[in-house]
Design an enzyme around this catalytic site. Structure first.
Site, PDB file in Angstrom:
ATOM      1  N   TYR A  59      21.463  93.936  38.410  1.00 44.60           N
ATOM      2  CA  TYR A  59      22.065  93.696  37.243  1.00 44.60           C
ATOM      3  C   TYR A  59      22.941  94.723  37.259  1.00 44.60           C
ATOM      4  O   TYR A  59      22.691  95.192  37.360  1.00 44.60           O
ATOM      5  CB  TYR A  59      21.613  93.368  36.115  1.00 44.60           C
ATOM      6  CG  TYR A  59      22.164  91.187  35.519  1.00 44.60           C
ATOM      7  CD1 TYR A  59      23.132  90.710  35.985  1.00 44.60           C
ATOM      8  CD2 TYR A  59      21.033  90.681  35.672  1.00 44.60           C
ATOM      9  CE1 TYR A  59      23.260  89.700  35.759  1.00 44.60           C
ATOM     10  CE2 TYR A  59      20.619  89.163  35.122  1.00 44.60           C
ATOM     11  CZ  TYR A  59      22.215  88.883  35.253  1.00 44.60           C
ATOM     12  OH  TYR A  59      22.391  87.520  35.058  1.00 44.60           O
ATOM     13  N   GLU A  61      26.937  94.093  36.404  1.00 45.19           N
ATOM     14  CA  GLU A  61      27.827  92.786  35.966  1.00 45.19           C
ATOM     15  C   GLU A  61      28.857  94.859  35.598  1.00 45.19           C
ATOM     16  O   GLU A  61      28.388  95.396  35.431  1.00 45.19           O
ATOM     17  CB  GLU A  61      28.238  92.649  34.484  1.00 45.19           C
ATOM     18  CG  GLU A  61      27.488  90.902  35.503  1.00 45.19           C
ATOM     19  CD  GLU A  61      27.072  90.411  33.650  1.00 45.19           C
ATOM     20  OE1 GLU A  61      27.241  90.795  32.479  1.00 45.19           O
ATOM     21  OE2 GLU A  61      26.134  89.658  33.438  1.00 45.19           O
ATOM     22  N   ASP A 205      43.778  80.703  52.947  1.00 45.90           N
ATOM     23  CA  ASP A 205      42.638  80.858  52.762  1.00 45.90           C
ATOM     24  C   ASP A 205      42.329  80.878  54.677  1.00 45.90           C
ATOM     25  O   ASP A 205      41.826  79.537  55.253  1.00 45.90           O
ATOM     26  CB  ASP A 205      41.764  79.658  52.267  1.00 45.90           C
ATOM     27  CG  ASP A 205      40.801  79.494  52.274  1.00 45.90           C
ATOM     28  OD1 ASP A 205      40.008  79.699  53.147  1.00 45.90           O
ATOM     29  OD2 ASP A 205      40.000  77.983  51.675  1.00 45.90           O
ATOM     30  N   THR A 231      35.521  83.058  53.415  1.00 48.65           N
ATOM     31  CA  THR A 231      34.126  83.176  53.076  1.00 48.65           C
ATOM     32  C   THR A 231      33.654  83.889  53.964  1.00 48.65           C
ATOM     33  O   THR A 231      34.448  84.487  54.984  1.00 48.65           O
ATOM     34  CB  THR A 231      33.256  81.578  53.514  1.00 48.65           C
ATOM     35  OG1 THR A 231      34.434  81.212  54.796  1.00 48.65           O
ATOM     36  CG2 THR A 231      34.201  80.172  52.473  1.00 48.65           C
ATOM     37  N   LYS A 234      31.224  82.120  58.456  1.00 51.85           N
ATOM     38  CA  LYS A 234      32.060  81.210  58.994  1.00 51.85           C
ATOM     39  C   LYS A 234      31.762  81.877  60.057  1.00 51.85           C
ATOM     40  O   LYS A 234      30.819  82.966  60.830  1.00 51.85           O
ATOM     41  CB  LYS A 234      32.711  80.217  58.724  1.00 51.85           C
ATOM     42  CG  LYS A 234      32.808  78.910  57.621  1.00 51.85           C
ATOM     43  CD  LYS A 234      33.824  78.374  57.357  1.00 51.85           C
ATOM     44  CE  LYS A 234      33.368  78.090  56.261  1.00 51.85           C
ATOM     45  NZ  LYS A 234      34.203  78.003  54.997  1.00 51.85           N
ATOM     46  N   ARG A 240      25.950  83.521  52.768  1.00 51.49           N
ATOM     47  CA  ARG A 240      27.020  82.962  52.646  1.00 51.49           C
ATOM     48  C   ARG A 240      27.592  83.823  51.656  1.00 51.49           C
ATOM     49  O   ARG A 240      27.481  84.890  50.709  1.00 51.49           O
ATOM     50  CB  ARG A 240      25.984  81.410  52.108  1.00 51.49           C
ATOM     51  CG  ARG A 240      25.600  81.176  53.051  1.00 51.49           C
ATOM     52  CD  ARG A 240      24.520  79.766  52.902  1.00 51.49           C
ATOM     53  NE  ARG A 240      26.158  79.022  52.591  1.00 51.49           N
ATOM     54  CZ  ARG A 240      26.216  77.698  53.579  1.00 51.49           C
ATOM     55  NH1 ARG A 240      26.126  78.098  54.619  1.00 51.49           N
ATOM     56  NH2 ARG A 240      28.087  77.097  53.617  1.00 51.49           N
TER      57      ARG A 240
HETATM   58  N1  DSN Z   1      32.291  72.905  54.203  1.00 54.85           N
HETATM   59  C1  DSN Z   1      33.482  73.882  54.955  1.00 54.85           C
HETATM   60  C2  DSN Z   1      33.601  73.110  56.260  1.00 54.85           C
HETATM   61  O1  DSN Z   1      32.317  73.160  57.068  1.00 54.85           O
HETATM   62  O2  DSN Z   1      34.410  73.420  56.518  1.00 54.85           O
HETATM   63  C3  DSN Z   1      34.510  74.521  54.127  1.00 54.85           C
HETATM   64  O3  DSN Z   1      34.052  74.990  53.382  1.00 54.85           O
END
Ligand code: DSN
Length: 419
Positions: A59, A61, A205, A231, A234, A240
């Site tokens: 933990y 926090e 974003d 994110t 990707k 993730r």
């Molecule tokens: N779900 C994602 C995508 O496939 O682009 C976006 O968050």
């Protein structure tokens, strides 16, 4: 095909054969198929080791140097490394690497910067936007007053003068830029100018394009936007998760919004994995990889177009492309099923001015990040264009077997080694 000398999940195999078998099944699925979901990638063994480490047990926090629990000295090390590496990659004055996901990162910005009912101007989901950019089924569409901008009907690309007009009319508190199915370069300078003109904040974003931005292959929104969210999994090829970059003035508010506003204890194993991935992204090899991702996407787009498929927005500048399969007499769902039957994993996607439900859709979205990590290059993109176009334009009673064999040959030539 999994090439391991010693089973790295041996303990799991002995103690929980059901979960073990599911993980093994997924490893086989990934190795045996070609993954073309544009938002997916294949993490390094180093990232997976950090994510699978004992960092999950702690933990922590709070933030480095200011934790609510004792024993956080090594948590501080990894979180500080992650933050420093994000700054080295993208610049910016303040970074928070604790958001569990891109959706959490976006929600943290809204929570920090908006009051319930404030106006949000974001990109329409069916034109390439994202659920968290004001979709009525998402918190962002229910807590705030939302208007959407979309692409031009003719070019299927954003027309910044139209966005400007809408912003002038609507007077939003925040403008959201960024997309999950828009294949062209985004003009963040124009977004910044529009936001300034109407007195709005700007959130970008960059989840899909973060790897390209890190490599200098797409304009960087940091320094232009008040908030940049992303994110990590990707094009950036990490575990993730999410992060927020903001200006010094918003730093404390964003930190409070993430914790204790939205989240409790940070996922320290994931933050360790983020630190490793950001470290990898700082290397020249990563920059070269991103260049191959984009070159592969362009080559694939060219090959599909030459074989008669209609590409939304005419092609791509990035890692993804969107095919209008309705123009070939299919639905997105049928196209996804056809590709699945030949060993290619992709997702149906709505296209601009969509006439079908999202569960049916008229498009299929393809991305090259995972295949490029796996080693496929331009020659293989030509082969894939031939396979995909063949499968998507074949008559209803087509026999997938010959296509499947070609896909399997490619998958076997570029093995995924690891679980
Ligand atoms: N779900 C994602 C995508 O496939 O682009 C976006 O968050």
């Amino acid at each position: 095909m999994i090439h391991t000398i010693e089973d790295p999940l041996g303990q799991l195999r002995d103690t929980d054969p059901e979960v073990y078998s599911a993980i093994l099944g997924e490893a086989r699925r990934q190795a045996g198929h070609l993954e073309m979901i544009a938002s997916e990638n294949w993490t390094s063994a180093a990232v997976r080791q950090a994510v699978g480490s004992i960092m999950t047990d702690k933990y922590a926090e709070g933030y480095p140097g200011k934790r609510y629990y004792g024993g956080c000295e090594y948590m501080d090390v990894v979180e500080t490394l992650a933050k420093e590496r994000v700054t080295a990659l993208f610049g910016g004055e303040h970074v928070n690497v604790q958001p569990h996901s891109g959706a959490s990162a976006n929600t943290a910005v809204y929570f920090a910067a908006l009051k319930i009912g404030d106006r949000v101007l974001g990109m329409d989901l069916s034109h390439g936007g994202h659920l968290t950019h004001g979709s009525p089924v998402n918190l962002s569409g229910q807590f705030y007053s939302v208007r959407h901008y979309g692409v031009d009907r003719e070019t299927e690309q954003l027309d910044m003068e139209t966005v400007r007009r809408q912003a002038r009319e609507f007077q939003p508190a925040i403008i959201v830029a960024g997309a999950s199915a828009y294949p062209r370069t985004l003009d963040f300078t124009a977004f910044r100018d529009i936001a300034r003109e109407v007195g709005a904040l700007l959130m970008v974003d960059m989840a899909h394009i973060a790897g390209l931005v890190a490599a200098g292959l797409h304009p960087n929104p940091v320094g232009l936007a008040d908030f940049v969210t992303s994110t990590t999994h990707k094009t950036l090829r990490g575990p993730r998760g999410g992060f927020v970059i903001t200006t010094a003035g918003w730093g404390t508010k964003i930190d409070k919004s993430v914790f204790p506003g939205l989240q409790g204890g940070p996922l320290m194993n994931i933050i360790a994995g983020k630190a490793v991935a950001f470290g990898e992204a700082l290397t020249p090899q990563f920059r070269a990889y991103q260049a191959r991702v984009v070159a592969n996407a362009k080559r694939l787009a060219d090959g599909l177009r030459e074989r008669g498929l209609r590409l939304v927005a005419g092609g791509t500048d990035t890692h993804l492309l969107l095919i209008d399969v309705k123009a070939s007499g299919l639905t997105g769902r049928a196209a996804q099923d056809r590709l699945a039957s030949i060993g290619i994993t992709a997702n149906k996607n709505t296209i601009p001015f969509e006439t079908e439900k999202p569960t049916v859709a008229s498009g299929i979205r393809l991305g090259t990040p995972q295949l490029t990590t796996r080693g496929l290059g331009l020659e293989e993109m030509d082969a894939l264009a031939d396979i995909i176009a063949g499968a998507l334009t074949a008559p209803a009673d087509f026999d997938p077997l010959a296509y499947l064999r070609r896909v399997q040959t490619l998958a076997e030539a570029f093995p995924l080694a690891g679980i």
